[in-house]
Write an enzyme that holds these catalytic residues in place. Structure first.
Site, mmCIF file in Angstrom:
data_model
loop_
_atom_site.group_PDB
_atom_site.id
_atom_site.type_symbol
_atom_site.label_atom_id
_atom_site.label_comp_id
_atom_site.label_asym_id
_atom_site.label_seq_id
_atom_site.Cartn_x
_atom_site.Cartn_y
_atom_site.Cartn_z
ATOM 1 C CB THR A 62 -0.988 0.031 1.185
ATOM 2 O OG1 THR A 62 -0.282 0.178 2.417
ATOM 3 C CG2 THR A 62 -1.834 -1.234 1.229
ATOM 4 C CG LEU A 67 -5.684 5.943 -2.189
ATOM 5 C CD1 LEU A 67 -6.332 5.906 -3.560
ATOM 6 C CD2 LEU A 67 -6.715 6.182 -1.103
ATOM 7 C CG HIS A 68 -3.289 2.155 3.752
ATOM 8 N ND1 HIS A 68 -1.968 1.804 3.808
ATOM 9 C CD2 HIS A 68 -3.385 3.354 4.381
ATOM 10 C CE1 HIS A 68 -1.291 2.748 4.448
ATOM 11 N NE2 HIS A 68 -2.137 3.696 4.806
ATOM 12 C CG ASP A 69 -8.665 0.134 3.711
ATOM 13 O OD1 ASP A 69 -7.706 -0.558 4.096
ATOM 14 O OD2 ASP A 69 -9.400 0.784 4.489
#
Ligand SMILES: [Ca+2]
Length: 313
Positions: free
Chosen positions: A196, A242-244
């Protein structure tokens, strides 16, 4: 190929919001059976509200949203307002949701849904602490074998930690729950900080969201503007990770990602390293592999996909 049936388990969170928007914009590949909220980035009343705000932003008022666990299995809740703001969705000004929260508890919804579908046809997509998923597995162990795959955001190996020097936030908040999930027989794909942190919202990428000129495009740009401030101060990077959305992008374009099938264990005893994902990236432990641990992403391809799909909403 028919759309993959998923349950999104989430603690929105601006990056959760983008992950949900991407899923809702991609009905050819993804059928969202329901969204289950969990305490994490902010407390449960806010995450269950934010999930509905995001559905309404997408114009999808018929998505079913369930509230789940309001605290980790065995520890006090740790939240992350320092990253996401007081509401969890700071940045854009969005109206309070009109759509109702479902009455059923999220854990029971997860159990009933897995039992109601053919084994191997429902994917779980946890974007927050793993409390709801672990509770469902504890309450109904029969469902573990029915899960098609768990594709989750959490953990780290090379990047080590973001909430403590040793642990990533989602795993740290409920390490006991993570331990239960990683021990389960369900196939697992893990999006750790290692990948991420390569999905950075640079200025040109955020400008592309804004340039969509739509309510969704502008809201996403304002969300990333907000939490970028924190990440820039902390990491000095070119933009916020932008992890998720890596989770929902993986369901649509798995070829954008690469990783290794390895053993991952969760530290649940040491206060010093509580919630650490002990990921055997180099294969030195001899322990059995239990997860596809992603390490790399084609970031340009990822942001092209995001922009293209968000444009549909
Ligand atoms: Ca999240």
């Amino acid at each position: 190929m028919s759309a993959r049936k998923i349950i999104i388990d989430t603690d929105p969170g601006q990056d959760d919001a983008v992950a949900i928007l991407l899923a809702l914009a991609s009905p050819e590949e993804i059928e969202v059976l329901g969204i289950t909220a969990v305490a994490g980035n902010v407390p449960l009343p806010l995450t269950s509200k934010n999930a509905r705000i995001v559905c309404e932003l997408a114009g999808k008022h018929d998505v079913k949203v369930y509230a789940g666990c309001d605290r980790p299995l065995g520890r006090d809740l740790v939240t992350a307002e320092h990253v996401h703001g007081k509401t969890g969705l700071d940045g854009p000004v969005l109206p309070d949701p009109q759509m109702p929260l479902q009455e059923q508890h999220a854990v029971d919804f997860i159990i009933d849904t897995l039992r109601a579908h053919e084994p191997g046809t429902v994917t779980l997509c946890p974007l927050g602490p793993l409390t709801n998923i672990a509770m469902a597995f504890e309450k109904a162990p029969d469902i573990m074998d029915r899960v098609q795959e768990i594709v989750l955001m959490g953990g780290a190996y090379f990047e080590v930690g973001n909430i403590t020097p040793a642990a990533e936030f989602n795993i740290y908040v409920d390490p006991q729950a993570a331990h239960i999930v990683f021990k389960s027989p369900a196939p697992k794909v893990v999006m750790p900080l290692d990948v991420t942190h390569k999905a950075l919202v640079t200025k040109p990428r955020n400008d592309a969201f804004r340039a969509l000129g739509t309510k969704v495009g502008i809201a996403v740009a304002e969300m990333t503007d907000f939490f970028e401030r924190f990440d820039k101060e902390k990491y000095g990077s070119n933009g916020a990770p932008l992890h998720d959305p890596c989770v929902t992008a993986y369901l649509i374009r798995p070829e954008l990602f690469s990783g290794r099938y390895i053993n991952v264990e969760i530290e649940t005893h040491s206060e010093l390293t509580m919630g650490m994902t002990v990921a055997d990236w180099w294969g030195v432990s001899g322990r059995e592999a239990n997860a596809l641990f992603i390490g790399d992403v084609d970031a340009d391809g990822f942001f092209d996909l995001l922009t293209e799909r968000l444009a549909r909403l």
